[in-house]
Design a protein around this motif. Structure first.
Motif, PDB file in Angstrom:
ATOM      1  N   GLU A 158       3.677 -29.340 -25.848  1.00  0.00           N
ATOM      2  CA  GLU A 158       2.462 -30.252 -26.221  1.00  0.00           C
ATOM      3  C   GLU A 158       2.855 -31.278 -27.282  1.00  0.00           C
ATOM      4  O   GLU A 158       3.660 -31.291 -28.117  1.00  0.00           O
ATOM      5  CB  GLU A 158       1.351 -29.643 -26.829  1.00  0.00           C
ATOM      6  N   ALA A 159       2.529 -32.812 -26.555  1.00  0.00           N
ATOM      7  CA  ALA A 159       2.846 -33.801 -27.360  1.00  0.00           C
ATOM      8  C   ALA A 159       1.582 -34.663 -27.459  1.00  0.00           C
ATOM      9  O   ALA A 159       0.731 -34.768 -26.616  1.00  0.00           O
ATOM     10  CB  ALA A 159       3.972 -34.723 -26.308  1.00  0.00           C
ATOM     11  N   GLU A 160       1.628 -35.367 -28.950  1.00  0.00           N
ATOM     12  CA  GLU A 160       0.378 -36.150 -28.895  1.00  0.00           C
ATOM     13  C   GLU A 160       0.890 -37.387 -29.794  1.00  0.00           C
ATOM     14  O   GLU A 160       1.771 -37.194 -30.796  1.00  0.00           O
ATOM     15  CB  GLU A 160      -0.500 -35.309 -29.834  1.00  0.00           C
ATOM     16  N   THR A 161       0.301 -38.574 -29.516  1.00  0.00           N
ATOM     17  CA  THR A 161       0.330 -39.804 -30.395  1.00  0.00           C
ATOM     18  C   THR A 161      -0.702 -39.957 -31.296  1.00  0.00           C
ATOM     19  O   THR A 161      -1.951 -39.528 -31.081  1.00  0.00           O
ATOM     20  CB  THR A 161       0.510 -40.964 -29.285  1.00  0.00           C
ATOM     21  N   GLY A 162      -0.264 -40.788 -32.004  1.00  0.00           N
ATOM     22  CA  GLY A 162      -1.252 -40.849 -33.212  1.00  0.00           C
ATOM     23  C   GLY A 162      -0.939 -42.001 -34.244  1.00  0.00           C
ATOM     24  O   GLY A 162       0.102 -42.390 -34.330  1.00  0.00           O
ATOM     25  N   ARG A 200       4.346 -47.296 -29.539  1.00  0.00           N
ATOM     26  CA  ARG A 200       4.981 -48.185 -30.605  1.00  0.00           C
ATOM     27  C   ARG A 200       5.484 -47.107 -31.716  1.00  0.00           C
ATOM     28  O   ARG A 200       5.297 -47.349 -32.778  1.00  0.00           O
ATOM     29  CB  ARG A 200       4.064 -49.535 -30.944  1.00  0.00           C
ATOM     30  N   ALA A 201       5.464 -46.067 -31.291  1.00  0.00           N
ATOM     31  CA  ALA A 201       5.924 -44.997 -32.410  1.00  0.00           C
ATOM     32  C   ALA A 201       7.102 -45.165 -33.209  1.00  0.00           C
ATOM     33  O   ALA A 201       8.181 -45.481 -32.902  1.00  0.00           O
ATOM     34  CB  ALA A 201       6.224 -43.256 -31.495  1.00  0.00           C
ATOM     35  N   ASP A 202       6.811 -45.154 -34.580  1.00  0.00           N
ATOM     36  CA  ASP A 202       7.886 -45.361 -35.475  1.00  0.00           C
ATOM     37  C   ASP A 202       8.636 -43.882 -35.484  1.00  0.00           C
ATOM     38  O   ASP A 202      10.165 -44.224 -35.803  1.00  0.00           O
ATOM     39  CB  ASP A 202       7.610 -45.684 -36.969  1.00  0.00           C
ATOM     40  N   ALA A 203       8.138 -42.901 -35.195  1.00  0.00           N
ATOM     41  CA  ALA A 203       8.809 -41.629 -35.286  1.00  0.00           C
ATOM     42  C   ALA A 203       8.393 -40.621 -34.189  1.00  0.00           C
ATOM     43  O   ALA A 203       7.297 -40.783 -33.889  1.00  0.00           O
ATOM     44  CB  ALA A 203       8.770 -40.993 -36.781  1.00  0.00           C
ATOM     45  N   VAL A 204       9.196 -39.615 -33.978  1.00  0.00           N
ATOM     46  CA  VAL A 204       8.984 -38.698 -32.889  1.00  0.00           C
ATOM     47  C   VAL A 204       9.282 -37.322 -33.675  1.00  0.00           C
ATOM     48  O   VAL A 204      10.469 -37.112 -34.260  1.00  0.00           O
ATOM     49  CB  VAL A 204       9.595 -38.788 -31.673  1.00  0.00           C
ATOM     50  N   VAL A 205       8.087 -36.750 -34.201  1.00  0.00           N
ATOM     51  CA  VAL A 205       8.202 -35.201 -35.151  1.00  0.00           C
ATOM     52  C   VAL A 205       8.206 -34.213 -34.124  1.00  0.00           C
ATOM     53  O   VAL A 205       7.239 -33.978 -33.340  1.00  0.00           O
ATOM     54  CB  VAL A 205       7.206 -35.445 -36.088  1.00  0.00           C
ATOM     55  N   VAL A 206       9.229 -33.309 -34.247  1.00  0.00           N
ATOM     56  CA  VAL A 206       9.459 -32.245 -33.357  1.00  0.00           C
ATOM     57  C   VAL A 206       9.496 -30.887 -34.122  1.00  0.00           C
ATOM     58  O   VAL A 206      10.402 -31.038 -35.056  1.00  0.00           O
ATOM     59  CB  VAL A 206      10.718 -32.548 -32.403  1.00  0.00           C
ATOM     60  N   GLY A 207       8.766 -30.097 -33.708  1.00  0.00           N
ATOM     61  CA  GLY A 207       8.619 -28.675 -34.258  1.00  0.00           C
ATOM     62  C   GLY A 207       8.585 -27.592 -33.193  1.00  0.00           C
ATOM     63  O   GLY A 207       8.113 -27.866 -32.063  1.00  0.00           O
ATOM     64  N   GLY A 208       8.790 -26.317 -33.807  1.00  0.00           N
ATOM     65  CA  GLY A 208       8.719 -25.207 -32.636  1.00  0.00           C
ATOM     66  C   GLY A 208      10.077 -24.501 -32.548  1.00  0.00           C
ATOM     67  O   GLY A 208      10.714 -24.393 -33.694  1.00  0.00           O
ATOM     68  N   ASP A 209       9.979 -23.628 -31.587  1.00  0.00           N
ATOM     69  CA  ASP A 209      11.158 -22.869 -31.244  1.00  0.00           C
ATOM     70  C   ASP A 209      12.547 -23.706 -31.351  1.00  0.00           C
ATOM     71  O   ASP A 209      12.728 -24.886 -30.504  1.00  0.00           O
ATOM     72  CB  ASP A 209      11.025 -22.253 -29.871  1.00  0.00           C
ATOM     73  N   GLU A 210      13.405 -23.103 -32.037  1.00  0.00           N
ATOM     74  CA  GLU A 210      14.649 -23.893 -32.228  1.00  0.00           C
ATOM     75  C   GLU A 210      15.414 -24.122 -31.243  1.00  0.00           C
ATOM     76  O   GLU A 210      16.051 -25.077 -30.877  1.00  0.00           O
ATOM     77  CB  GLU A 210      15.575 -23.158 -33.365  1.00  0.00           C
ATOM     78  N   TRP A 211      15.828 -22.998 -30.313  1.00  0.00           N
ATOM     79  CA  TRP A 211      16.331 -23.069 -29.159  1.00  0.00           C
ATOM     80  C   TRP A 211      15.952 -24.003 -28.144  1.00  0.00           C
ATOM     81  O   TRP A 211      16.728 -25.079 -27.615  1.00  0.00           O
ATOM     82  CB  TRP A 211      16.691 -21.829 -28.450  1.00  0.00           C
TER      83      TRP A 211
END
Length: 365
Positions: free
Chosen positions: A141-145, A186-197
């Motif tokens: 799941e991905a969301e911009t904000g 125009r995202a300054d950052a892409v924050v990623v979380g969840g399952d490591e693999w």
């Protein structure tokens, strides 16, 4: 930071009713609590001179954000019996408040928009067996904000469910889709979380332009909260940070100031530039608040330090207003940007300065 979200507010002339109240849903009987708060604010507005049509317009909007769970607030504005702006606050106001005044009390709303950092959040969950990486499903799941306001006004969400066996191949296609979405925002950052693999596989296959913006975060990653994806982690990533575009404006200001270029600094010089519609971006260490006050007229560029100065421009019936409210109205009216920068990064004379759209013509010596 662009203040275009305030344009509907200034499309109507005053006087305005400005209401800030806690509309959190994390308490028992929230509707009753909101109704009690609003009742006190409505009485206050009536005492200040607001008529019934105005308070009725506000009442229709107050508490209408019932779909937003958790802690938050609401900022509601009306003029001449009409609702002109309804804004969500990622944090409840310190105190519920209601003002009936010639200029709207927009500064607390602006303050909760700062620093307005565009981003994309991505959560990846692996739903397979704990000892296998070829069975089950991966959900993305991905969301911009725009942080922090998107915590209560999350954007459109992309959802994908992919068989684990095809996850490596699918990540290439997904990476291009995410890159396109991040570019649009125009995202300054892409924050990623969840399952490591699953996250590792995805990150390794992202386009380089996107991979350079990755910020990995840990902790719980629920996706059905009704709030922004990775909301708790976003605060840790962005607190104390400036938006990239604001940082560029600060750097331009520093460079121009060093070369005696087209900038203004100090309240008097900045107000003079706003009078001419000359300001491209207002830089402040902090908004000046209720003191000092400025003299204003009916138009956004009609502001001055003294009544006599404004009268000399032919402005009839000038009045004193809070400096911060007059400055915000001028920025919206001239489509200038606002940049809040810490004194430790840029100390401004009297806490205020401006990047100018053009330089004043130099008088030959």
């Amino acid at each position: 930071m662009r203040l275009s979200f305030l344009e509907p507010l200034y499309a109507e002339p005053g006087p305005y009713a400005s209401v800030y109240l806690d509309t959190s849903r994390d308490v028992e009987h929230p509707e009753r609590a909101i109704a009690l708060r609003w009742g006190r604010l409505r009485e206050s507005l009536s005492r200040q001179g607001a008529d019934r049509a105005l308070t009725n317009a506000l009442e229709e909007a107050v508490g209408s954000d019932a779909e937003i769970p958790g802690v938050h607030g609401q900022a509601v504005f009306a003029a001449h019996g009409t609702l002109v702006l309804d804004g969500e606050l990622p944090e409840p106001p310190e105190h519920d408040s209601a003002r009936y005044s010639t200029l709207p009390d927009a500064v607390p709303l602006v303050t909760q928009h700062v620093p307005e950092i565009p981003y994309m959040a991505v959560v990846v969950h692996y739903g397979g067996l704990p000892t296998a990486e070829t069975h089950g499903w991966v959900t993305l799941e991905a969301e911009t904000g725009t942080w922090p306001t998107s915590t209560v006004t999350p954007g459109e969400r992309l959802r994908r469910r992919v068989a684990v066996a095809t996850w490596h191949r699918s990540c290439v296609r997904l990476g291009h889709r995410l890159d396109e979405q991040a570019r649009r925002a125009r995202a300054d950052a892409v924050v990623v979380g969840g399952d490591e693999w699953a996250c590792n596989v995805l990150v390794r296959r992202l386009p380089h332009t996107l991979r350079d913006k990755i910020v990995r975060v840990g902790g719980p990653t629920p996706t059905h909260t009704g709030r922004a994806l990775l909301e708790p982690q976003l605060d840790g990533v962005f607190r104390g940070r400036m938006a990239a575009l604001d940082r560029e404006l600060v750097d331009v200001f520093i460079g121009r100031r060093a070369l005696d270029g087209p900038v203004a600094e100090g309240l008097a010089a900045t107000v003079a530039a706003l009078q001419r519609g000359q300001v491209a971006a207002l830089l402040v260490n902090r908004l000046p608040g209720s003191s000092p006050q400025l003299w204003v007229g009916s138009q956004p560029t009609q502001l001055a330090l003294t009544e006599a100065e404004l009268a000399s421009f032919g402005v009839r019936a000038p009045r004193e207003e809070r400096a911060d409210e007059a400055l915000v109205r001028a920025l919206v009216g001239t489509r200038a940007e606002l940049v809040v920068v810490a004194e430790s990064e840029l100390r401004l004379h009297e806490g205020v300065g401006a990047l100018l759209r053009y330089a004043d013509p130099r008088v030959p010596s």
